[in-house]
Design a protein around this motif. Sequence first.
Motif, mmCIF file in Angstrom:
data_model
loop_
_atom_site.group_PDB
_atom_site.id
_atom_site.type_symbol
_atom_site.label_atom_id
_atom_site.label_comp_id
_atom_site.label_asym_id
_atom_site.label_seq_id
_atom_site.Cartn_x
_atom_site.Cartn_y
_atom_site.Cartn_z
ATOM 1 N N ASP A 346 42.989 3.913 -72.439
ATOM 2 C CA ASP A 346 42.265 4.746 -71.479
ATOM 3 C C ASP A 346 41.387 5.811 -72.136
ATOM 4 O OD1 ASP A 346 43.504 3.357 -69.398
ATOM 5 O OD2 ASP A 346 45.275 4.665 -69.479
ATOM 6 N N ASP A 347 41.446 5.909 -73.442
ATOM 7 C CA ASP A 347 40.605 6.895 -74.129
ATOM 8 C C ASP A 347 39.138 6.479 -74.014
ATOM 9 O OD1 ASP A 347 42.882 8.210 -74.857
ATOM 10 O OD2 ASP A 347 42.964 7.371 -76.881
ATOM 11 N N THR A 348 38.284 7.471 -73.816
ATOM 12 C CA THR A 348 36.864 7.168 -73.612
ATOM 13 C C THR A 348 35.999 7.759 -74.730
ATOM 14 O OG1 THR A 348 36.492 9.134 -72.250
ATOM 15 C CG2 THR A 348 37.133 7.096 -71.112
ATOM 16 N N VAL A 349 34.828 7.167 -74.842
ATOM 17 C CA VAL A 349 33.803 7.625 -75.780
ATOM 18 C C VAL A 349 32.504 7.752 -74.996
ATOM 19 C CG1 VAL A 349 32.429 7.008 -77.808
ATOM 20 C CG2 VAL A 349 34.908 6.632 -77.819
ATOM 21 N N TRP A 350 31.738 8.818 -75.288
ATOM 22 C CA TRP A 350 30.453 9.012 -74.613
ATOM 23 C C TRP A 350 29.369 8.244 -75.370
ATOM 24 C CZ3 TRP A 350 27.913 10.169 -70.469
ATOM 25 C CH2 TRP A 350 26.552 10.542 -70.525
ATOM 26 N N CYS A 351 28.639 7.383 -74.626
ATOM 27 C CA CYS A 351 27.561 6.586 -75.219
ATOM 28 C C CYS A 351 26.221 7.009 -74.607
ATOM 29 C CB CYS A 351 27.786 5.087 -74.981
ATOM 30 S SG CYS A 351 26.368 4.053 -75.453
ATOM 31 N N PRO A 352 25.422 7.774 -75.362
ATOM 32 C CA PRO A 352 24.091 8.142 -74.875
ATOM 33 C C PRO A 352 23.005 7.141 -75.289
ATOM 34 C CG PRO A 352 24.571 9.366 -76.863
ATOM 35 C CD PRO A 352 25.773 8.478 -76.600
ATOM 36 N N GLY A 353 23.440 6.066 -75.941
ATOM 37 C CA GLY A 353 22.476 5.069 -76.418
ATOM 38 C C GLY A 353 22.366 5.023 -77.921
ATOM 39 N N ARG A 366 21.854 -1.101 -75.456
ATOM 40 C CA ARG A 366 21.301 -0.576 -74.200
ATOM 41 C C ARG A 366 20.674 0.775 -74.496
ATOM 42 N NH1 ARG A 366 24.610 -0.187 -68.461
ATOM 43 N NH2 ARG A 366 22.812 0.410 -67.162
ATOM 44 N N ARG A 367 19.377 0.831 -74.375
ATOM 45 C CA ARG A 367 18.627 2.015 -74.822
ATOM 46 C C ARG A 367 19.103 3.297 -74.150
ATOM 47 N NH1 ARG A 367 12.055 2.180 -75.509
ATOM 48 N NH2 ARG A 367 11.937 4.189 -76.615
ATOM 49 N N GLY A 368 19.423 3.239 -72.860
ATOM 50 C CA GLY A 368 19.858 4.432 -72.131
ATOM 51 C C GLY A 368 21.330 4.723 -72.276
ATOM 52 N N GLY A 369 22.051 3.880 -72.952
ATOM 53 C CA GLY A 369 23.478 4.097 -73.170
ATOM 54 C C GLY A 369 24.333 3.644 -71.995
ATOM 55 N N HIS A 370 25.675 3.748 -72.172
ATOM 56 C CA HIS A 370 26.634 3.296 -71.156
ATOM 57 C C HIS A 370 27.425 4.449 -70.541
ATOM 58 C CE1 HIS A 370 25.982 -0.457 -73.507
ATOM 59 N NE2 HIS A 370 26.196 -1.045 -72.340
ATOM 60 N N GLY A 371 27.177 5.684 -70.981
ATOM 61 C CA GLY A 371 27.950 6.800 -70.458
ATOM 62 C C GLY A 371 29.355 6.795 -71.045
ATOM 63 N N HIS A 372 30.328 7.276 -70.252
ATOM 64 C CA HIS A 372 31.724 7.294 -70.694
ATOM 65 C C HIS A 372 32.311 5.888 -70.550
ATOM 66 C CE1 HIS A 372 32.229 11.588 -71.364
ATOM 67 N NE2 HIS A 372 31.548 11.822 -70.236
ATOM 68 N N VAL A 373 32.844 5.359 -71.642
ATOM 69 C CA VAL A 373 33.447 4.017 -71.594
ATOM 70 C C VAL A 373 34.801 4.043 -72.283
ATOM 71 C CG1 VAL A 373 31.326 2.645 -71.449
ATOM 72 C CG2 VAL A 373 32.138 3.376 -73.678
ATOM 73 N N ASP A 374 35.772 3.315 -71.689
ATOM 74 C CA ASP A 374 37.055 3.100 -72.341
ATOM 75 C C ASP A 374 37.015 1.741 -73.040
ATOM 76 O OD1 ASP A 374 37.239 1.225 -70.324
ATOM 77 O OD2 ASP A 374 38.796 2.288 -69.203
ATOM 78 N N LEU A 375 38.141 1.299 -73.580
ATOM 79 C CA LEU A 375 38.147 0.067 -74.375
ATOM 80 C C LEU A 375 37.698 -1.134 -73.545
ATOM 81 C CD1 LEU A 375 40.740 -0.951 -77.039
ATOM 82 C CD2 LEU A 375 39.771 -2.635 -75.521
ATOM 83 N N GLN A 376 38.287 -1.281 -72.350
ATOM 84 C CA GLN A 376 37.947 -2.470 -71.559
ATOM 85 C C GLN A 376 36.470 -2.482 -71.180
ATOM 86 O OE1 GLN A 376 40.698 -4.141 -68.706
ATOM 87 N NE2 GLN A 376 39.125 -4.195 -67.118
ATOM 88 N N TYR A 387 32.200 1.402 -80.649
ATOM 89 C CA TYR A 387 32.782 0.807 -81.864
ATOM 90 C C TYR A 387 32.295 1.497 -83.128
ATOM 91 C CZ TYR A 387 34.708 -2.401 -78.604
ATOM 92 O OH TYR A 387 35.425 -2.905 -77.554
ATOM 93 N N TYR A 388 31.104 2.095 -83.093
ATOM 94 C CA TYR A 388 30.712 2.970 -84.198
ATOM 95 C C TYR A 388 31.747 4.093 -84.344
ATOM 96 C CZ TYR A 388 25.960 0.965 -83.738
ATOM 97 O OH TYR A 388 24.874 0.133 -83.676
ATOM 98 N N ASN A 500 49.064 -4.290 -77.631
ATOM 99 C CA ASN A 500 47.668 -4.168 -78.060
ATOM 100 C C ASN A 500 46.912 -5.474 -77.833
ATOM 101 O OD1 ASN A 500 48.122 -1.529 -78.861
ATOM 102 N ND2 ASN A 500 48.601 -2.107 -80.985
ATOM 103 N N LEU A 501 47.568 -6.599 -78.106
ATOM 104 C CA LEU A 501 46.946 -7.895 -77.841
ATOM 105 C C LEU A 501 46.653 -8.069 -76.352
ATOM 106 C CD1 LEU A 501 48.924 -10.310 -80.199
ATOM 107 C CD2 LEU A 501 46.489 -9.787 -80.318
ATOM 108 N N ARG A 502 47.597 -7.672 -75.510
ATOM 109 C CA ARG A 502 47.377 -7.802 -74.061
ATOM 110 C C ARG A 502 46.191 -6.954 -73.629
ATOM 111 N NH1 ARG A 502 53.155 -6.956 -73.676
ATOM 112 N NH2 ARG A 502 54.229 -8.971 -73.451
ATOM 113 N N THR A 503 46.057 -5.778 -74.210
ATOM 114 C CA THR A 503 44.921 -4.907 -73.871
ATOM 115 C C THR A 503 43.598 -5.602 -74.196
ATOM 116 O OG1 THR A 503 46.230 -2.896 -74.258
ATOM 117 C CG2 THR A 503 43.830 -2.698 -74.372
ATOM 118 N N LEU A 504 43.510 -6.208 -75.369
ATOM 119 C CA LEU A 504 42.283 -6.899 -75.761
ATOM 120 C C LEU A 504 42.040 -8.131 -74.906
ATOM 121 C CD1 LEU A 504 42.307 -6.662 -79.663
ATOM 122 C CD2 LEU A 504 40.774 -5.529 -78.062
#
Length: 647
Positions: A346-353, A366-376, A387-388, A500-504
Amino acid sequence: MRRNPRELDLLNRVSGRRALLLGGLQLAFAGGLAMRMRYLQVEQADQFRLLAEENRINIRLIPPARGKIFDRNGNVLAQNVQSYRIVIVREDAGDVDQVLDKLSGLITLDPEDLERARAEMQRSPPFLPVTLADRIDWAEISRVAVNTPALPGITPEVGLTRVYPRGADFAHVIGYVGPVSDYDLSRIEDPEPVLRIPRFQIGKVGLEARREDMLRGKAGAKRVEVNATGRVMRELDRREGQPGADLQLSVDAELQGYVQARLGDESASAVVIDCETGDLRAIASAPSFDPNLFVRGISVADYRALTEDLHRPLASKSVQGVYPPGSTFKMITAMAALEEGLIGPDDTVWCPGYLEVSGRRFHCWRRGGHGHVDLQNSLKQSCDVYYYDLALKVGIDKISAMARRFGLGERHDIPMSAVAAGLAPDRAWKQRVHGKEWLIGDTANAAIGQGYTLASPLQLAVMTARLATGRNIMPRLIKSIDGIEQPGGEGEPLGVNENNLRTLRRAMYAVSNDRRGTAYGSRIIEDTFRMAGKTGTSQVRNITAAERAAGVTSNADLPWDRRDHALFVCFAPYDKPKYAVTVVIEHGGGGSSAAAPVARDVMLQALYGDTPPLAAYPSKDRNRIKAQQERLHRERLRAQQEQSGRA
């Protein structure tokens, strides 16, 4: 009664004459015998010495019958069939050119075959037969047989030749055989005598070459009496050889044929692996070629057409080709972070692009980014920035170790030619190979399967099977040898956290079944066969800052060889994985648009074991899929008919 002296004298005289006569006869016989012995031993000594020295008992090898190759269902993939051929013995022919002119009036002789035969005659002893024409029909062999009295040195023969009934479908897997060359002999430390038999055939590439020791068999022998020039006078006895082992492959010929047809003329590859056993059910590279052309001796024009084709039909792309895995590598980066406890689902990362790393921007697709995203969501939408960020936390060494754990960066032991090891780079590798320190930007690139990271389609299929099962799946190509089952590749548990495998797996399921997933358009509708997967697009060129500012050029506007590679990996059914599939289309563009539809069709074909029902496809695609199925059926039927005609 006593005899008088006169009678005794008469009797003595008669006996003396008889003894004298008998002695004379004996003396004459002995003298004649002595004269004959003197004649033979003295006057004819040189002649009889030559005769004795000219005749020897020689051992001649009998070529063994090569082992046959079958698919998992018993369909023949490689066999030996009788063929008619014409041979010439130079010392018996006399004027070779005159004999060949006469023969050309009876049958059609290929100019290249004639040139090859003339060269072979020059380097072979004059008493050895040389093949002039092979695989000729009954009408031609009959004409030659009728005219043999006028064709000195010419002999029609029946022999065995290698035939590949499935033609191009298995060219990259099985390979082909060909006559032993000087180069072949130079590569063997102690060549067996059978390899020096004129035109004896050995495996050149593929399974035929990698399992030559099993398939060749053991030569037989015959004792023959030969004269001083080596000509056979008579055969004394014979011991037949031991045929080569018959191999049964794990591959399904019908599925393999479908995969080849579905890849079509693309420069592409596909691998289908059984998640329960590790059996390779299909392992295809496109475009392909007809291996029977090489058995007979490929023409210069045909060979040039193969080598000059930009799509490289001779390359076994499924095991030999290595590509940046692109976003299909993101599961490895995520697994490394999960196993280290650095992130939760459930941890998120902010993606501004983009992500700023050491003064350089690493962009998201995606040039404009995805915003806040979790693993799924990051996997479902293939967010690069997520992933960076993970990679910078985990580090390249742990990512590389996880990649090898899942089968990347290691050469898998299957008997095909030029099986690649790929590359799961780490700090030590860069220092050893390039003499440079690993940079943080290298880690960012590796996180999304770019940079130095390379993987073959086979390795990606193994990776996917291990993700689907949590076991150390190993690919198996040979199912049995002479009926003896070979060890399977189901493997032991990998030892990673099952949660962890189930999550992926849930994230991969969302890629194919969530409306915002990158492979939603290529989903499987049938509930019992729902598919989990991951798209991938790997760059083959650098995108400059100026181009990015002006707008990245689309693949459609680029030359073919500058376009991105398209990848897709998947497994199904989601709840109980049966197969894992990988498709790589060279310069195909986007993984979601080019590779995912092919992988979905291949997966359904494998699951159903035949043409899948249209109900398994999204309703909007069914008319197109129906037309595609009919077209592929016609093409496969036509290809089989053409191959049967050539065989």
